[in-house]
Design an enzyme around this catalytic site. Structure first.
Site, short mmCIF file in Angstrom:
data_model
loop_
_atom_site.label_atom_id
_atom_site.label_comp_id
_atom_site.label_asym_id
_atom_site.label_seq_id
_atom_site.Cartn_x
_atom_site.Cartn_y
_atom_site.Cartn_z
N CYS A 94 58.34 59.44 36.34
CA CYS A 94 57.20 59.31 37.23
C CYS A 94 57.31 58.17 38.26
O CYS A 94 58.05 58.32 39.22
CB CYS A 94 55.93 59.20 36.38
SG CYS A 94 54.47 59.69 37.28
N HIS A 193 55.81 62.79 31.28
CA HIS A 193 55.68 61.77 30.23
C HIS A 193 55.65 62.55 28.92
O HIS A 193 56.00 63.71 28.87
CB HIS A 193 54.36 61.02 30.40
CG HIS A 193 54.24 60.27 31.68
ND1 HIS A 193 54.71 59.00 31.86
CD2 HIS A 193 53.65 60.61 32.85
CE1 HIS A 193 54.43 58.58 33.07
NE2 HIS A 193 53.79 59.54 33.72
#
Ligand code: GLN
Length: 242
Positions: A94, A193
């Protein structure tokens, strides 16, 4: 044999359990009798020898944290390029993924410089327009199709990606794009994630394998582990979402 991990900015970039990825790698290495050494680096610390590692890891973070560390990170562009060229594996989640591209225009419209190692760039859709939810992508891991399962929560959308990590099979409707992340043989950048590697053991082993190959100059055959429980969890998630 030692597998050396360099974890960049763990004090600033560790959203949604990203550091759990390191725990998964440690566990899977130790089960095979391979020692795992984890070194960390953050702002103002001594410059690490990036090429000395099997894996460089960066997690995700809020816009504020990304803007704090960007100036420090870009100092190391040449060292990181050299490590990638030597085959060191780089796993970016990310915010870390965004910062390896040209720039990230954040939710306030501020441009945060990235390393510019890859050509992609990221623009935030604004504070109220985030991509949040469970996600499954179809990727190619070690030449085989593999469903990578994760959870995303980000405002930035990344454009101009040359090689995606995979095609999206399942996502929340707030996510408007069809291909996810960035992948080369020894680089993965992704919005997933999870932590990513606990849900995707084959991906964890691929990262171990490529990282070992880089330092040992030959393919290392990994002893299979008992992933029955992990695979049962994967089956539940895949059946639920697909
Ligand atoms: N701050 C970035 C965004 O919102 C990255 C977020 C993250 O790392 N989860 O897009």
């Amino acid at each position: 044999m030692v597998y050396k991990i360099l974890y960049l900015y763990p004090d600033l970039l560790d959203l949604y359990g990203d550091s759990g990825n390191i725990e998964v790698l440690k566990y899977r290495l130790q089960k095979r009798g391979i020692e795992c050494q984890v070194d960390t680096y953050s702002i103002l610390e001594d410059k690490p020898n990036f090429s000395d590692y099997n894996l460089i890891f960066m997690g995700g973070g809020a816009d504020r944290e990304q803007s704090i560390l960007s100036e420090d990170l870009v100092k190391y562009k040449e060292d990181i390029i050299s490590a990638i060229d030597k085959g060191v594996f780089v796993l970016l989640i990310c915010g870390g993924f965004q910062l390896f591209g040209k720039y990230y225009k954040d939710a306030d419209g501020q441009v945060i410089d990235g390393l510019g190692i890859f050509d992609y760039y990221t623009v935030s859709g604004g504070k109220r327009n985030r991509n949040i939810g469970n996600i499954i992508i179809e990727s190619q891991i070690d030449g085989e199709p593999y469903k990578v399962i994760g959870f995303e929560n980000h405002g930035g959308i990344t454009y101009d990606i040359s090689n995606s990590f995979g095609k999206i099979l399942y996502k929340n409707p707030n996510n408007t794009y069809d291909f996810e992340g960035f992948m080369l043989d020894n680089v993965i950048g992704t919005y997933l994630h999870g932590p990513l590697l606990s849900k995707n053991p084959a991906l964890a082993d691929y990262i171990i394998k490529i990282g070992l190959k880089c330092k040992n100059k030959k393919e290392i055959e990994l002893e299979p582990l008992d992933d029955e429980l992990e695979n049962k969890c994967r089956d539940v998630l895949i059946t639920q979402f697909l």
